[in-house]
Enzyme design. Sequence first.
Site, mmCIF file in Angstrom:
data_model
loop_
_atom_site.group_PDB
_atom_site.id
_atom_site.type_symbol
_atom_site.label_atom_id
_atom_site.label_comp_id
_atom_site.label_asym_id
_atom_site.label_seq_id
_atom_site.Cartn_x
_atom_site.Cartn_y
_atom_site.Cartn_z
ATOM 1 N N ASP A 119 0.853 -1.205 0.000
ATOM 2 C CA ASP A 119 0.000 0.000 0.000
ATOM 3 C C ASP A 119 0.885 1.251 0.000
ATOM 4 O O ASP A 119 0.653 2.201 -0.757
ATOM 5 C CB ASP A 119 -0.873 0.078 1.258
ATOM 6 C CG ASP A 119 -1.785 -1.124 1.455
ATOM 7 O OD1 ASP A 119 -3.003 -0.936 1.527
ATOM 8 O OD2 ASP A 119 -1.271 -2.255 1.546
ATOM 9 N N GLU A 152 -5.129 7.496 0.027
ATOM 10 C CA GLU A 152 -5.612 6.909 1.283
ATOM 11 C C GLU A 152 -4.617 6.997 2.434
ATOM 12 O O GLU A 152 -4.982 7.365 3.547
ATOM 13 C CB GLU A 152 -5.975 5.425 1.050
ATOM 14 C CG GLU A 152 -6.342 4.721 2.346
ATOM 15 C CD GLU A 152 -6.864 3.307 2.162
ATOM 16 O OE1 GLU A 152 -6.852 2.799 1.022
ATOM 17 O OE2 GLU A 152 -7.288 2.720 3.166
ATOM 18 N N ASP A 194 -6.696 5.115 -4.281
ATOM 19 C CA ASP A 194 -6.562 4.008 -3.336
ATOM 20 C C ASP A 194 -5.456 3.128 -3.915
ATOM 21 O O ASP A 194 -5.668 2.414 -4.905
ATOM 22 C CB ASP A 194 -7.877 3.233 -3.226
ATOM 23 C CG ASP A 194 -7.808 2.179 -2.128
ATOM 24 O OD1 ASP A 194 -6.690 1.805 -1.740
ATOM 25 O OD2 ASP A 194 -8.875 1.722 -1.686
ATOM 26 N N ASP A 232 -6.595 -1.497 -2.955
ATOM 27 C CA ASP A 232 -7.922 -1.740 -2.395
ATOM 28 C C ASP A 232 -8.064 -3.243 -2.172
ATOM 29 O O ASP A 232 -7.742 -4.043 -3.054
ATOM 30 C CB ASP A 232 -8.977 -1.227 -3.389
ATOM 31 C CG ASP A 232 -10.391 -1.398 -2.878
ATOM 32 O OD1 ASP A 232 -10.663 -0.989 -1.736
ATOM 33 O OD2 ASP A 232 -11.226 -1.936 -3.630
ATOM 34 N N THR A 274 -6.932 -4.615 1.086
ATOM 35 C CA THR A 274 -5.714 -4.957 1.846
ATOM 36 C C THR A 274 -5.936 -6.167 2.754
ATOM 37 O O THR A 274 -5.035 -6.995 2.906
ATOM 38 C CB THR A 274 -5.239 -3.744 2.674
ATOM 39 O OG1 THR A 274 -5.061 -2.644 1.786
ATOM 40 C CG2 THR A 274 -3.928 -4.027 3.376
ATOM 41 N N THR A 292 -19.607 -7.067 1.020
ATOM 42 C CA THR A 292 -18.306 -7.160 1.692
ATOM 43 C C THR A 292 -17.976 -8.585 2.166
ATOM 44 O O THR A 292 -18.868 -9.347 2.559
ATOM 45 C CB THR A 292 -18.271 -6.198 2.899
ATOM 46 O OG1 THR A 292 -17.005 -6.275 3.544
ATOM 47 C CG2 THR A 292 -19.372 -6.489 3.914
ATOM 48 N N GLY A 316 -12.877 -5.684 -1.320
ATOM 49 C CA GLY A 316 -12.525 -4.543 -2.164
ATOM 50 C C GLY A 316 -13.709 -3.902 -2.866
ATOM 51 O O GLY A 316 -14.599 -4.589 -3.363
ATOM 52 N N ASP A 320 -12.207 4.861 -2.392
ATOM 53 C CA ASP A 320 -12.698 3.522 -2.757
ATOM 54 C C ASP A 320 -13.673 3.592 -3.921
ATOM 55 O O ASP A 320 -13.852 2.602 -4.642
ATOM 56 C CB ASP A 320 -13.436 2.877 -1.570
ATOM 57 C CG ASP A 320 -12.509 2.515 -0.440
ATOM 58 O OD1 ASP A 320 -11.536 1.784 -0.704
ATOM 59 O OD2 ASP A 320 -12.727 2.972 0.697
#
Length: 305
Positions: free
Chosen positions: A50, A73, A119, A122, A124, A190, A215, A242
């Site tokens: 990231d 982010e 991001d 996305d 993670t 999710t 993600g 996002d």
Amino acid sequence: MAQGPALICKLLASSVSVAHKAGKIIRDVMLKGDLGIIDKGENDLQTEADRSAQRCIVASFKNLYPNIKVVAEEVDKHSLNLDVPEDWLITELDSNILNLECPQNLSEIKEDQITIWVDPLDGTSEFAKGLVDHVTILIGVCVDDDAVAGVIYQPFWQNKGRALWGLVGYGIGGFEVKEPPTDRKVYVTTRSHYDKAIETFIDGLKPCDIIRVGGAGNKVLYILEGKAHAYVYPRAGCKRWDTAGPEAVLKAAGGELTDAHGNKYSYSKENEKDPLNKYGVFATSPKFNHTEFMKLISEIQSKLE
Ligand code: AMP
Ligand code: MG
Ligand code: MG
């Protein structure tokens, strides 16, 4: 005097080129195996991938467009260090995008109207578990309030990565939109933030198939690839970075992304201090009526109140 490509096309071409570079950085971190995981809060991780991908993307934009606002982010000291190796900076822009015909309403946009939301990685939570297919890089080029151009980049697609991009009013590139099933409804939600409250909400959508993946970028890909009719996330949690890139690609393909009331999120620079998508995320396939779907969402909400 001959005019060069429109600023929006240059920014989209830059986004695709830098996503390829950041994708290689992410793959290299995974190959080395030392992810350098930091816990930023409840169920919110950051890794070396990231941090490095963000430094590559932001340093490249700052190098080419020093006056354009970029909101990314990660905000820790290391991620903000833009003193990157020279080969992390893009020098060549994707020539196909650079030369495409810019929609008239976007042809004279000025630098001070633009905010780029990034991001760098996305998904993670999934990356940290080795579920690399859920991971994307998201870059959204926004004009005033609106997400108009974007990239969803899959670093692990066929081990080499691919960029899916969209420009609202022009169309999409790097992939073909597929239609969702006609014999049943499929919703994607999710994986890592799932709980009883989300389950109860989604029960209101039945009969339907539910797919849980990581993600925001990946869930919009499920829609674009015809694996789902809609993306349902009925609570605060996602941020503007996002949704900016995915919203632009989805809109360019004819789909929609809004909050639970059917309203668009604003991507103007004023949102930097409060980037939370407070009223959830609801996105629909070009083949699925967003307004009708949001009526159903509103009915479910009022039953739960
Ligand atoms: P998910 O659908 O849970 O994979 O989340 C999509 C994106 O939104 C990821 O970048 C998550 O980190 C972020 N996100 C969603 N919900 C939350 C939350 N409750 N806290 C922190 N980040 C979240
Ligand atoms: Mg994310
Ligand atoms: Mg991220």
